[in-house]
Design a protein around this motif. Sequence first.
Motif, PDB file in Angstrom:
ATOM      1  N   ASP A  33       0.830  -1.199   0.000  1.00 53.09           N
ATOM      2  CA  ASP A  33       0.000   0.000   0.000  1.00 53.09           C
ATOM      3  C   ASP A  33       0.871   1.258   0.000  1.00 53.09           C
ATOM      4  N   MET A  34       1.398   1.575  -1.168  1.00 52.99           N
ATOM      5  CA  MET A  34       2.352   2.679  -1.299  1.00 52.99           C
ATOM      6  C   MET A  34       1.744   4.041  -1.006  1.00 52.99           C
ATOM      7  N   ASP A  35       0.450   4.207  -1.272  1.00 51.92           N
ATOM      8  CA  ASP A  35      -0.171   5.517  -1.032  1.00 51.92           C
ATOM      9  C   ASP A  35      -0.819   5.622   0.342  1.00 51.92           C
ATOM     10  N   GLY A  36      -0.759   4.554   1.145  1.00 54.95           N
ATOM     11  CA  GLY A  36      -1.221   4.582   2.522  1.00 54.95           C
ATOM     12  C   GLY A  36      -2.721   4.693   2.717  1.00 54.95           C
ATOM     13  N   ASP A  37      -3.523   4.293   1.719  1.00 55.27           N
ATOM     14  CA  ASP A  37      -4.981   4.416   1.849  1.00 55.27           C
ATOM     15  C   ASP A  37      -5.651   3.172   2.431  1.00 55.27           C
ATOM     16  N   GLY A  38      -4.859   2.177   2.822  1.00 57.22           N
ATOM     17  CA  GLY A  38      -5.426   0.966   3.413  1.00 57.22           C
ATOM     18  C   GLY A  38      -5.935  -0.043   2.403  1.00 57.22           C
ATOM     19  N   GLN A  39      -5.687   0.216   1.120  1.00 58.07           N
ATOM     20  CA  GLN A  39      -6.095  -0.683   0.040  1.00 58.07           C
ATOM     21  C   GLN A  39      -4.960  -0.773  -0.976  1.00 58.07           C
ATOM     22  N   VAL A  40      -5.031  -1.778  -1.830  1.00 55.71           N
ATOM     23  CA  VAL A  40      -4.025  -1.942  -2.882  1.00 55.71           C
ATOM     24  C   VAL A  40      -4.696  -1.647  -4.215  1.00 55.71           C
ATOM     25  N   ASN A  41      -4.204  -0.599  -4.899  1.00 57.24           N
ATOM     26  CA  ASN A  41      -4.756  -0.283  -6.215  1.00 57.24           C
ATOM     27  C   ASN A  41      -4.012  -1.072  -7.289  1.00 57.24           C
ATOM     28  N   PHE A  42      -4.444  -0.942  -8.538  1.00 54.92           N
ATOM     29  CA  PHE A  42      -3.850  -1.743  -9.598  1.00 54.92           C
ATOM     30  C   PHE A  42      -2.369  -1.438  -9.792  1.00 54.92           C
ATOM     31  N   GLN A  43      -1.990  -0.167  -9.729  1.00 55.50           N
ATOM     32  CA  GLN A  43      -0.582   0.185  -9.913  1.00 55.50           C
ATOM     33  C   GLN A  43       0.290  -0.470  -8.847  1.00 55.50           C
ATOM     34  N   GLU A  44      -0.161  -0.450  -7.600  1.00 57.57           N
ATOM     35  CA  GLU A  44       0.600  -1.081  -6.521  1.00 57.57           C
ATOM     36  C   GLU A  44       0.700  -2.589  -6.750  1.00 57.57           C
ATOM     37  N   TYR A  45      -0.389  -3.183  -7.187  1.00 59.24           N
ATOM     38  CA  TYR A  45      -0.436  -4.626  -7.480  1.00 59.24           C
ATOM     39  C   TYR A  45       0.503  -4.998  -8.624  1.00 59.24           C
ATOM     40  N   ILE A  46       0.435  -4.278  -9.747  1.00 61.50           N
ATOM     41  CA  ILE A  46       1.243  -4.670 -10.921  1.00 61.50           C
ATOM     42  C   ILE A  46       2.722  -4.422 -10.662  1.00 61.50           C
ATOM     43  N   CYS A  47       3.052  -3.360  -9.944  1.00 65.21           N
ATOM     44  CA  CYS A  47       4.464  -3.127  -9.614  1.00 65.21           C
ATOM     45  C   CYS A  47       5.007  -4.256  -8.742  1.00 65.21           C
ATOM     46  N   THR A  48       4.200  -4.707  -7.802  1.00 62.81           N
ATOM     47  CA  THR A  48       4.619  -5.793  -6.915  1.00 62.81           C
ATOM     48  C   THR A  48       4.715  -7.122  -7.651  1.00 62.81           C
ATOM     49  N   THR A  49       3.704  -7.443  -8.463  1.00 68.84           N
ATOM     50  CA  THR A  49       3.722  -8.743  -9.131  1.00 68.84           C
ATOM     51  C   THR A  49       4.796  -8.812 -10.215  1.00 68.84           C
ATOM     52  N   THR A  50       5.070  -7.700 -10.898  1.00 70.91           N
ATOM     53  CA  THR A  50       6.179  -7.747 -11.868  1.00 70.91           C
ATOM     54  C   THR A  50       7.514  -7.806 -11.128  1.00 70.91           C
ATOM     55  N   GLY A  51       7.592  -7.164  -9.962  1.00 72.70           N
ATOM     56  CA  GLY A  51       8.803  -7.283  -9.144  1.00 72.70           C
ATOM     57  C   GLY A  51       9.033  -8.714  -8.697  1.00 72.70           C
ATOM     58  N   LEU A  52       7.958  -9.376  -8.275  1.00 66.80           N
ATOM     59  CA  LEU A  52       8.058 -10.799  -7.916  1.00 66.80           C
ATOM     60  C   LEU A  52       8.483 -11.633  -9.116  1.00 66.80           C
ATOM     61  N   THR A  53       7.947 -11.298 -10.271  1.00 66.77           N
ATOM     62  CA  THR A  53       8.303 -12.030 -11.487  1.00 66.77           C
ATOM     63  C   THR A  53       9.796 -11.901 -11.756  1.00 66.77           C
ATOM     64  N   MET A  54      10.326 -10.683 -11.632  1.00 66.24           N
ATOM     65  CA  MET A  54      11.763 -10.470 -11.856  1.00 66.24           C
ATOM     66  C   MET A  54      12.581 -11.274 -10.860  1.00 66.24           C
ATOM     67  N   ALA A  55      12.166 -11.254  -9.597  1.00 59.52           N
ATOM     68  CA  ALA A  55      12.925 -11.930  -8.553  1.00 59.52           C
ATOM     69  C   ALA A  55      12.860 -13.449  -8.651  1.00 59.52           C
ATOM     70  N   CYS A  56      11.705 -13.968  -9.003  1.00 66.04           N
ATOM     71  CA  CYS A  56      11.499 -15.417  -8.911  1.00 66.04           C
ATOM     72  C   CYS A  56      11.581 -16.170 -10.230  1.00 66.04           C
ATOM     73  N   PHE A  57      11.223 -15.510 -11.315  1.00 66.13           N
ATOM     74  CA  PHE A  57      11.128 -16.230 -12.575  1.00 66.13           C
ATOM     75  C   PHE A  57      11.969 -15.627 -13.691  1.00 66.13           C
ATOM     76  N   GLY A  58      12.734 -14.599 -13.402  1.00 68.39           N
ATOM     77  CA  GLY A  58      13.491 -13.906 -14.437  1.00 68.39           C
ATOM     78  C   GLY A  58      14.386 -14.801 -15.271  1.00 68.39           C
ATOM     79  N   SER A  59      14.821 -15.901 -14.709  1.00 61.65           N
ATOM     80  CA  SER A  59      15.710 -16.802 -15.458  1.00 61.65           C
ATOM     81  C   SER A  59      14.967 -17.929 -16.169  1.00 61.65           C
ATOM     82  N   CYS A  60      13.637 -18.011 -15.999  1.00 59.56           N
ATOM     83  CA  CYS A  60      12.875 -19.074 -16.658  1.00 59.56           C
ATOM     84  C   CYS A  60      12.851 -18.856 -18.167  1.00 59.56           C
ATOM     85  N   THR A  61      13.287 -19.839 -18.891  1.00 54.65           N
ATOM     86  CA  THR A  61      13.228 -19.737 -20.350  1.00 54.65           C
ATOM     87  C   THR A  61      12.045 -20.519 -20.898  1.00 54.65           C
TER      88      THR A  61
END
Length: 196
Positions: A63-91
């Motif tokens: 919750d980057m904007d501190g409103d107590g909810q997760v908006n789409f931008q916060e969600y996509i930034c987090t899930t693409t970050g997870l993708t980079m961290a966990c699956f970046g080497s998957c071919t």
Amino acid sequence: MASELGKAMVNFIAVFHRYSGQEGDKFKLSKAELKALLNSELGGFLGDAKDPKAIDEIMKALDMDGDGQVNFQEYICTTTGLTMACFGSCTGTEEKCQKMKKVSTLTNAMVSLTEVFHKYSGKEGDKNKLSKGELKALFKAELGDMLNDPKDPAAVDKFMKELDVNKDGEVDFEEFSILFAALTMSCNEFFETKGK
């Protein structure tokens, strides 16, 4: 038929909206909705998503904007970050990656994103980076219907210049993921506006 990258984009968006709005704002995830998403889509991927303290910590981090909810931008930034961290080497050929595709719609989209990148990378050099020619081929095949003219050399040059944050003349997976997140946010915004 939609491209593999387009399908991944749709799946990232669809997962968010499958869980958002059940308790209030249809364009944001409440804590309970986030918990349901984590349990169903990432199944303990981020730690114990059943522990209320863990959910509070995850919510606070997302919750980057501190409103107590997760908006789409916060969600996509987090899930693409997870993708980079966990699956970046998957071919796409690794057993681990193929198993993860079957876990949920979200993990399938995460692995698909990396597979698309690696489908085009390494043909002209470093297997973990896209050259300008590889980026052009990816744009033409995967994003042709989203871009004005993916064959236009000036357009590819402009994207290359903007994506190549470290100025090495190539686009790595992290730089590519930033483009994917931005395009996915734009698509989601279009559909949200259309749905209002």
